[in-house]
Design an enzyme around this catalytic site. Structure first.
Site, PDB file in Angstrom:
ATOM      1  N   TYR A  62      14.367  25.949  39.713  1.00 44.34           N
ATOM      2  CA  TYR A  62      14.043  26.152  38.304  1.00 44.34           C
ATOM      3  C   TYR A  62      12.687  26.844  38.302  1.00 44.34           C
ATOM      4  O   TYR A  62      11.677  26.239  38.649  1.00 44.34           O
ATOM      5  CB  TYR A  62      13.980  24.791  37.603  1.00 44.34           C
ATOM      6  CG  TYR A  62      13.778  24.808  36.105  1.00 44.34           C
ATOM      7  CD1 TYR A  62      12.593  25.290  35.541  1.00 44.34           C
ATOM      8  CD2 TYR A  62      14.741  24.308  35.245  1.00 44.34           C
ATOM      9  CE1 TYR A  62      12.398  25.292  34.172  1.00 44.34           C
ATOM     10  CE2 TYR A  62      14.555  24.287  33.865  1.00 44.34           C
ATOM     11  CZ  TYR A  62      13.382  24.774  33.337  1.00 44.34           C
ATOM     12  OH  TYR A  62      13.178  24.765  31.963  1.00 44.34           O
ATOM     13  N   TYR A 126       5.965  22.930  36.058  1.00 42.31           N
ATOM     14  CA  TYR A 126       6.676  23.586  37.155  1.00 42.31           C
ATOM     15  C   TYR A 126       6.062  23.198  38.504  1.00 42.31           C
ATOM     16  O   TYR A 126       6.770  22.790  39.431  1.00 42.31           O
ATOM     17  CB  TYR A 126       6.633  25.098  36.968  1.00 42.31           C
ATOM     18  CG  TYR A 126       7.051  25.892  38.181  1.00 42.31           C
ATOM     19  CD1 TYR A 126       8.377  25.916  38.599  1.00 42.31           C
ATOM     20  CD2 TYR A 126       6.115  26.621  38.907  1.00 42.31           C
ATOM     21  CE1 TYR A 126       8.760  26.642  39.722  1.00 42.31           C
ATOM     22  CE2 TYR A 126       6.492  27.355  40.026  1.00 42.31           C
ATOM     23  CZ  TYR A 126       7.812  27.358  40.430  1.00 42.31           C
ATOM     24  OH  TYR A 126       8.183  28.079  41.540  1.00 42.31           O
ATOM     25  N   LYS A 130       7.802  21.055  41.627  1.00 44.37           N
ATOM     26  CA  LYS A 130       7.927  21.616  42.986  1.00 44.37           C
ATOM     27  C   LYS A 130       7.211  20.720  44.002  1.00 44.37           C
ATOM     28  O   LYS A 130       7.695  20.526  45.131  1.00 44.37           O
ATOM     29  CB  LYS A 130       7.381  23.036  43.035  1.00 44.37           C
ATOM     30  CG  LYS A 130       8.191  24.045  42.234  1.00 44.37           C
ATOM     31  CD  LYS A 130       9.617  24.187  42.736  1.00 44.37           C
ATOM     32  CE  LYS A 130       9.688  24.948  44.042  1.00 44.37           C
ATOM     33  NZ  LYS A 130      11.094  25.177  44.484  1.00 44.37           N
TER      34      LYS A 130
END
Length: 325
Positions: A62, A126, A130
C-alpha cells in the site's frame, strides 16, 4: 526439480519488473490480487499451502502515502499484517522471504545518509505501517531479506515521473517541492539489484534457498541524492532529448507536446499534503555492497536509461496462480 517462487504484486511497478527476471531461478507463481489479497489472511495461508514455494518475494504494498493518513488500518493490512502471515507460512515451509520497505521509516532529522542500525521514527501512517511490517517479519523467525528503498518510479504505473510528464503537457509552469532530499530509484534497477543479490545468495546450487547467513535489513536505493524539484527538472531535460518514437513516453504524454517552460521551487508546507514527509531520507547502501557486492547506479543514470531508445515498460503480466512465467 525446479524451485517454485511465489511473487506477490505482479502488476505493480516493482513486481512487474521482477517478473521479467525471476525465471532463471525457477518456476514463478504470481497470483493476482483476486487470488491472493494481503488483506485476507486465510487466503494467504491457503495459497502458501497450495503452492508450497521455496522462495517468497513480496512486492505488493500500500503506497498511497497521503491516503494512508485516513486509511491506516487498510495500509496496515497490506504493509504489515499480510506480510506477517506470509512470513509465518514461509517459516513453516522453510522458505525465505524477500520484502521491500521504505525510507519513510525515518524522520529525516539526520543530514548524512541513514544506515540500517539507525533508529526508525516514521512521521506518517504509511511509514508506521511499513515499519510494522519490518518488525513482524523479523519476529516471525523466517529467513528474510528486507530491502529499504526510496522514491520508486517506473515507466508504467502511477509515480512522480509520469505525473511530471503529464503535468508538463498541461501547464507552462510547474511548482515542485525543493526541501525534501532523497534518492529516486527506478523499479527496473531495484529489480535488477534484487536478482543480483539472489544470484549471490543462491550461487549455482539447486539446494533449498537459505538466507540464514544474510538475514536482515539492507538499504537498496539509487546512488546520489537530489530533491523533488531537481528531479522534476531532470525529467523534463531528458524528455526534451528523448527519441520521438519512445512508446512509454508517448503514452505518458498522450502524444501531446510538453509546454512547461518553468519549474519553480516551493516549500513542503506551501504544498499542503496531508502526510508529513522526512526532509532528508537518503539511505546508505554500504552494507548491500559489503555483503553482496551489489550497488545501484546513480539516480541520474537510472533516469537517463529510462529515456534511452531500448527502454520499454514491463509487459502486462498474465501469470495466474496456476500458470508460470
Amino acid at each position: 526439480m525446479k524451485r517454485t517462487i511465489l511473487l506477490t504484486g505482479k502488476t505493480g511497478q516493482l513486481g512487474s519488473e521482477l517478473l521479467r527476471s525471476l525465471r532463471r531461478f525457477g518456476e514463478v507463481i504470481a497470483p493476482d490480487r483476486n487470488e491472493l489479497d494481503l488483506r485476507d489472511p486465510e487466503t494467504i495461508r491457503l495459497v502458501m499451502r497450495d503452492v508450497k514455494p521455496q522462495l517468497v518475494i513480496n512486492a505488493a504494498a500500500y503506497t498511497a502515502v497521503d491516503a494512508a493518513e485516513t486509511d491506516e488500518a487498510g495500509a496496515l493490512g497490506v504493509n504489515a499484517e499480510g506480510p506477517h502471515v506470509l512470513a509465518q507460512e514461509a517459516k513453516k515451509l522453510g522458505a525465505p522471504l524477500i520484502h521491500f520497505s521504505t525510507d519513510y521509516v525515518f524522520d529525516g532529522s539526520k543530514n548524512i545518509p541513514y544506515v540500517e542500525s539507525d533508529s526508525p521514527n516514521p512521521l506518517n501512517a504509511y511509514g508506521r505501517t511499513k515499519l510494522a511490517g519490518e518488525e513482524a517479519i523479523r519476529n516471525s523467525g523466517a529467513d528474510h531479506l528486507i530491502f529499504r528503498t526510496s522514491w520508486v518510479y517506473a515507466t508504467h504505473g502511477r509515480n512522480f515521473l509520469l505525473t511530471i510528464l503529464r503535468l508538463a503537457t498541461e501547464r507552462e509552469e510547474l511548482k515542485i517541492v525543493d526541501d525534501q532530499t532523497g534518492a529516486p530509484t527506478c523499479a527496473r534497477d531495484l529489480a535488477e539489484s534484487t536478482v543480483k543479490v539472489l544470484a549471490r545468495a543462491i550461487g549455482r546450487t539447486q539446494e533449498p534457498i537459505a538466507f540464514s547467513n544474510f538475514n536482515g535489513i539492507y538499504h537498496a536505493t539509487a546512488a546520489g541524492q537530489t530533491t523533488w524539484y531537481e528531479f522534476a527538472k531532470a525529467i523534463l531535460e531528458e524528455a526534451a532529448r528523448a527519441p520521438r518514437n519512445l512508446s512509454w513516453l508517448t503514452a505518458a504524454t498522450n502524444g501531446r507536446p510538453i509546454i512547461a517552460r518553468r519549474v519553480l521551487p516551493i516549500s513542503t508546507r506551501s504544498f499542503g499534503l496531508p502526510a508529513h514527509r522526512p526532509a532528508y531520507s537518503v539511505l546508505s547502501n554500504a552494507r548491500l555492497l559489503q555483503i553482496f557486492g551489489v550497488t545501484l547506479p546513480d539516480w541520474r543514470i537510472q533516469l537517463e536509461k529510462c529515456f534511452s531508445p531500448d527502454a520499454t515498460p514491463a509487459p502486462t503480466p498474465l501469470t495466474s496462480l496456476h500458470s508460470s512465467q
